[in-house]
Design a protein around this motif. Structure first.
Motif, PDB file in Angstrom:
ATOM      1  N   GLY A   1       2.644  14.553  32.192  1.00 47.26           N
ATOM      2  CA  GLY A   1       2.103  14.650  33.540  1.00 47.26           C
ATOM      3  C   GLY A   1       1.213  15.862  33.763  1.00 47.26           C
ATOM      4  N   LEU A   2       0.965  16.644  32.734  1.00 50.55           N
ATOM      5  CA  LEU A   2       0.176  17.864  32.932  1.00 50.55           C
ATOM      6  C   LEU A   2      -1.325  17.597  33.014  1.00 50.55           C
ATOM      7  N   ALA A   3      -1.785  16.638  32.241  1.00 48.94           N
ATOM      8  CA  ALA A   3      -3.226  16.354  32.252  1.00 48.94           C
ATOM      9  C   ALA A   3      -3.638  15.794  33.608  1.00 48.94           C
TER      10      ALA A   3
ATOM     11  N   THR B   1      -8.884  12.039  35.481  1.00 45.36           N
ATOM     12  CA  THR B   1      -9.889  12.176  34.414  1.00 45.36           C
ATOM     13  C   THR B   1      -9.282  12.212  33.019  1.00 45.36           C
ATOM     14  N   GLY B   2      -7.982  12.488  32.957  1.00 41.57           N
ATOM     15  CA  GLY B   2      -7.350  12.616  31.643  1.00 41.57           C
ATOM     16  C   GLY B   2      -7.598  13.968  30.998  1.00 41.57           C
TER      17      GLY B   2
END
Ligand code: FES
Ligand code: FES
Length: 172
Positions: A89-91, A95-96
């Motif tokens: 969940g960090l990205a 936009t990814g």
């Protein structure tokens, strides 16, 4: 006839909401289930790893309501209503694009093995949310609970410090 009251735990993980029925049925979650197993086995979030399964290695670290927690030591029953972030969940969801801290690990060869690295990043992420400009010593202390068993420490610290520096420059 006695009414059967069904228990459901609601957790918010990486921007999605999950309602998990509790019980002993085939698709129900036993009350004894830990968050590490719920995230990995039920939600398919296998980025966190189960190393020691007893709170000692930090491989299973996730962020819950802003704090780093060892998910192997956390009962999912106690997470009702909580907001959880795993390494997945960090990205940026739209936009990814990787989180700046993840990118710093890439740029500085901070990645260790797939077992310890996700936990190191999640611990560092939670720590850096609360510490704007930590010293290297403070970062080392913050990561003290994330053990690498291979003795390859610790380009991770260099990566965190590089991110701290970059973030400082960007905010000036
Ligand atoms: S697996 Fe949770 S601390 Fe080691
Ligand atoms: S446990 Fe991951 S590199 Fe040692």
């Amino acid at each position: 006839m006695k009414e059967i009251v069904r228990k459901v735990i609601t957790i918010h993980v990486n921007g999605k909401t999950y309602d998990i029925p509790v019980g002993t049925g085939r698709y129900e979650m036993p009350e004894s289930e830990t968050l590490s197993h719920t995230l990995r086995d039920r939600l398919g979030l296998t980025g966190l790893k189960i190393g020691c399964d007893q709170g000692a290695c930090g491989c299973c670290t996730v962020i819950m309501d802003g704090k780093a927690v060892t998910s192997c030591m956390t009962l999912t029953m106690d997470c009702d209503g909580k907001t959880i972030t795993t390494i997945e969940g960090l990205a940026d969801r739209a936009t990814g694009e990787l989180d700046g801290l993840q990118q710093a690990f890439l740029d500085n060869c901070g990645y260790q093995c797939g077992f310890c690295t996700p936990g190191i990043i999640m611990t560092a992420k939670a720590f850096l949310e609360e510490h704007e400009n930590p010293t290297e010593e403070e970062v080392r202390e913050a990561l003290a609970g994330n053990y690498c068993r291979c003795g390859t420490h610790y380009t991770a610290v260099e990566s965190v410090m590089a991110y701290v520096q970059k973030r400082k420059e960007e905010r000036q």
